[in-house]
Design a protein around this motif. Structure first.
Motif, PDB file in Angstrom:
ATOM      1  N   LEU A  28       0.296  -1.333   0.069  1.00 28.83           N
ATOM      2  CA  LEU A  28       0.066   0.250   0.191  1.00 28.83           C
ATOM      3  C   LEU A  28       1.144   1.137   0.476  1.00 28.83           C
ATOM      4  N   TRP A  29       2.326   1.157   0.245  1.00 29.43           N
ATOM      5  CA  TRP A  29       3.127   1.986   0.905  1.00 29.43           C
ATOM      6  C   TRP A  29       3.497   2.856  -0.310  1.00 29.43           C
ATOM      7  N   GLU A  30       3.568   1.985  -1.612  1.00 30.99           N
ATOM      8  CA  GLU A  30       4.432   1.908  -3.046  1.00 30.99           C
ATOM      9  C   GLU A  30       3.125   1.997  -3.763  1.00 30.99           C
ATOM     10  N   ALA A  31       1.983   1.689  -3.777  1.00 29.77           N
ATOM     11  CA  ALA A  31       1.095   1.467  -4.435  1.00 29.77           C
ATOM     12  C   ALA A  31       0.146   3.274  -4.190  1.00 29.77           C
ATOM     13  N   LEU A  32      -0.556   3.650  -3.209  1.00 26.94           N
ATOM     14  CA  LEU A  32      -1.324   4.064  -3.311  1.00 26.94           C
ATOM     15  C   LEU A  32      -0.711   5.874  -3.813  1.00 26.94           C
ATOM     16  N   PRO A  33       0.736   5.592  -3.479  1.00 28.95           N
ATOM     17  CA  PRO A  33       1.469   7.401  -3.499  1.00 28.95           C
ATOM     18  C   PRO A  33       1.577   7.729  -5.677  1.00 28.95           C
ATOM     19  N   ARG A  34       2.004   6.239  -5.768  1.00 32.62           N
ATOM     20  CA  ARG A  34       2.099   5.806  -7.487  1.00 32.62           C
ATOM     21  C   ARG A  34       0.519   5.860  -8.344  1.00 32.62           C
ATOM     22  N   SER A  35      -0.343   5.496  -7.241  1.00 37.84           N
ATOM     23  CA  SER A  35      -1.793   5.618  -8.319  1.00 37.84           C
ATOM     24  C   SER A  35      -2.549   7.426  -8.227  1.00 37.84           C
ATOM     25  N   GLY A  36      -1.551   7.837  -7.338  1.00 38.44           N
ATOM     26  CA  GLY A  36      -1.965   9.309  -7.480  1.00 38.44           C
ATOM     27  C   GLY A  36      -3.408   9.186  -5.890  1.00 38.44           C
ATOM     28  N   LEU A  37      -3.762   8.388  -5.406  1.00 38.86           N
ATOM     29  CA  LEU A  37      -4.394   8.270  -4.673  1.00 38.86           C
ATOM     30  C   LEU A  37      -4.402   9.586  -2.952  1.00 38.86           C
ATOM     31  N   VAL A  38      -2.762   9.263  -2.862  1.00 37.41           N
ATOM     32  CA  VAL A  38      -2.413   9.730  -2.004  1.00 37.41           C
ATOM     33  C   VAL A  38      -1.161  10.645  -3.020  1.00 37.41           C
ATOM     34  N   PRO A  39      -1.114  12.327  -2.858  1.00 41.59           N
ATOM     35  CA  PRO A  39      -0.309  12.809  -3.153  1.00 41.59           C
ATOM     36  C   PRO A  39       0.880  12.796  -2.127  1.00 41.59           C
ATOM     37  N   GLU A  40       2.405  12.812  -3.300  1.00 43.25           N
ATOM     38  CA  GLU A  40       3.410  12.358  -3.337  1.00 43.25           C
ATOM     39  C   GLU A  40       4.210  13.093  -1.897  1.00 43.25           C
ATOM     40  N   LEU A  41       3.622  14.582  -1.899  1.00 45.83           N
ATOM     41  CA  LEU A  41       3.953  15.185  -0.063  1.00 45.83           C
ATOM     42  C   LEU A  41       3.377  15.333   0.505  1.00 45.83           C
ATOM     43  N   PHE A  42       2.297  14.600   0.559  1.00 47.10           N
ATOM     44  CA  PHE A  42       1.894  13.663   2.289  1.00 47.10           C
ATOM     45  C   PHE A  42       2.135  12.156   2.291  1.00 47.10           C
ATOM     46  N   LEU A  43       2.487  12.047   1.376  1.00 43.71           N
ATOM     47  CA  LEU A  43       3.706   9.979   1.359  1.00 43.71           C
ATOM     48  C   LEU A  43       4.106   9.839   0.431  1.00 43.71           C
ATOM     49  N   PRO A  44       5.267  10.507   0.101  1.00 46.10           N
ATOM     50  CA  PRO A  44       6.246   9.523  -0.668  1.00 46.10           C
ATOM     51  C   PRO A  44       5.929   8.455  -0.453  1.00 46.10           C
ATOM     52  N   SER A  45       6.222   7.560  -1.921  1.00 43.30           N
ATOM     53  CA  SER A  45       6.140   5.912  -2.284  1.00 43.30           C
ATOM     54  C   SER A  45       8.021   5.342  -1.776  1.00 43.30           C
ATOM     55  N   LEU A  46       7.010   3.971  -1.288  1.00 40.26           N
ATOM     56  CA  LEU A  46       8.791   3.542  -1.058  1.00 40.26           C
ATOM     57  C   LEU A  46       9.991   3.455  -1.387  1.00 40.26           C
ATOM     58  N   SER A  47       9.808   3.151  -2.614  1.00 39.80           N
ATOM     59  CA  SER A  47      10.579   3.194  -3.188  1.00 39.80           C
ATOM     60  C   SER A  47      11.239   4.554  -3.286  1.00 39.80           C
ATOM     61  N   SER A  48      10.683   5.728  -3.483  1.00 39.25           N
ATOM     62  CA  SER A  48      11.424   7.078  -3.685  1.00 39.25           C
ATOM     63  C   SER A  48      12.365   7.636  -2.208  1.00 39.25           C
ATOM     64  N   THR A  49      11.417   7.154  -1.158  1.00 45.11           N
ATOM     65  CA  THR A  49      12.001   6.976   0.187  1.00 45.11           C
ATOM     66  C   THR A  49      13.186   6.603   0.428  1.00 45.11           C
ATOM     67  N   LEU A  50      13.207   4.742   0.269  1.00 47.98           N
ATOM     68  CA  LEU A  50      14.852   4.772   0.379  1.00 47.98           C
ATOM     69  C   LEU A  50      15.552   5.281  -0.874  1.00 47.98           C
ATOM     70  N   ALA A  51      15.209   5.720  -2.008  1.00 44.35           N
ATOM     71  CA  ALA A  51      16.567   6.055  -3.169  1.00 44.35           C
ATOM     72  C   ALA A  51      16.993   7.537  -2.288  1.00 44.35           C
ATOM     73  N   ALA A  52      15.904   8.198  -1.344  1.00 48.68           N
ATOM     74  CA  ALA A  52      16.783   9.549  -0.973  1.00 48.68           C
ATOM     75  C   ALA A  52      17.420   8.923   0.275  1.00 48.68           C
ATOM     76  N   GLY A  53      17.681   7.912   0.906  1.00 54.16           N
ATOM     77  CA  GLY A  53      17.943   7.615   2.062  1.00 54.16           C
ATOM     78  C   GLY A  53      19.516   7.141   1.458  1.00 54.16           C
ATOM     79  N   TRP A  54      19.297   6.548   0.204  1.00 53.91           N
ATOM     80  CA  TRP A  54      20.205   6.203  -0.379  1.00 53.91           C
ATOM     81  C   TRP A  54      21.224   6.604  -0.754  1.00 53.91           C
ATOM     82  N   THR A  55      20.635   7.734  -1.342  1.00 56.50           N
ATOM     83  CA  THR A  55      21.953   8.943  -2.034  1.00 56.50           C
ATOM     84  C   THR A  55      22.197   9.679  -1.218  1.00 56.50           C
ATOM     85  N   ASP A  56      21.580   9.730  -0.146  1.00 55.20           N
ATOM     86  CA  ASP A  56      22.659  10.772   1.008  1.00 55.20           C
ATOM     87  C   ASP A  56      22.710  10.280   2.073  1.00 55.20           C
ATOM     88  N   ALA A  57      23.002   8.415   2.050  1.00 53.39           N
ATOM     89  CA  ALA A  57      23.430   7.602   3.158  1.00 53.39           C
ATOM     90  C   ALA A  57      24.511   8.048   3.573  1.00 53.39           C
TER      91      ALA A  57
END
Length: 263
Positions: free
Chosen positions: A17-46
């Motif tokens: 749900l964490w990955e699907a809801l933001p990707r589908s647009g049901l939840v704005p990315e500003l309120f809940l970013p997708s899990l993949s983008s969250t992990l990517a942000a953490g990995w980029t600034d590890a």
């Protein structure tokens, strides 16, 4: 086994749900970013997150030492002695009901905005429940067991190891679980309020620029820290259960001969 499978399914469903809801647009990315983008942000600034995590772990470890160690020690003393228990317990219970976060500005005045104020605030935050749980655990011990051990000539150390500690361990560990969790919360919250380092500081900094993936990357680190702490407490509970089972028989052996004439 069934409960474990159900928990696993719940975790998997939350991840999907964490990955699907933001990707589908049901939840704005500003309120809940997708899990993949969250992990990517953490990995980029590890590197940045790793440095912040080390700062937070240092503050948590020192605060945990004062909160849990001091809480167990003072709780054992207060729980064992009637007069200090009558004098101190109502005060501690009243302080525990106060939201201590309102006192954090006082700690910054006393200790500055560095790590010292975070450690002091988190230590006090976790100290109170640990002390209360330990004192309550000591009070639940059957007085007849202590009387029997004393009448059989058991020394203070023998009574502590064979009677007091096994009987109080479950309550003490419950208080340790709550107190340790509050230490983590206290450190992160104080870092979010006034700080220039730590996971809480990163969460607050990225929140001000509306960078939700980096904010949730910090939240995931705090969540991982809490999960690791909970796993450590569970391990201690399993070890203590084995020790408690072994020492309960010894406590019964000490108590039975003294209680036999009365029966």
């Amino acid at each position: 086994m069934k409960a474990q499978s159900l928990r696993t399914l719940i975790v998997i469903a939350l991840i999907v749900l964490w990955e699907a809801l933001p990707r589908s647009g049901l939840v704005p990315e500003l309120f809940l970013p997708s899990l993949s983008s969250t992990l990517a942000a953490g990995w980029t600034d590890a590197g940045e997150y790793g440095h912040a995590l080390l700062t937070t772990l240092y503050e948590v470890a020192i605060a945990m030492l004062f909160a849990c160690g001091g809480g167990i020690l003072l709780g054992a003393i207060v729980g064992s002695l009637p007069r200090p228990r009558i004098l101190i317990m109502p005060i501690v219970s009243s302080l525990y009901a106060v939201p201590l976060v309102i006192l954090y500005p006082v700690f910054t005045v006393w200790f500055g905005i560095g790590a010292e104020s975070k450690i002091a605030f988190a230590a006090i935050y976790g100290f109170l429940p640990t002390m209360l749980a330990t004192a309550a655990g000591i009070q639940t011990i059957d007085p007849q067991l202590l009387l029997a051990a004393r009448s059989m000539g058991a020394t203070m150390s023998q009574r502590l190891v064979r009677v007091v500690l096994p009987a109080a361990i479950p309550t003490v560990l419950s208080g340790l679980r709550v107190g340790g969790a509050l230490v983590i919360v206290g450190v992160v919250v104080s870092e979010m309020l006034i700080s220039s380092a730590g996971i809480g500081y990163l969460i607050s900094r990225y929140r001000t620029v509306l960078d939700s993936p980096h904010v949730f990357a910090g939240v995931l680190l705090v969540l991982a820290l809490a999960i690791v702490f909970n796993a450590a407490i569970r391990l201690l509970e399993r070890k203590a259960a084995i020790w408690q089972t072994g020492t309960r028989g010894a406590a019964r052996d000490v108590a039975s001969p003294a209680l036999q004439p009365a029966t």
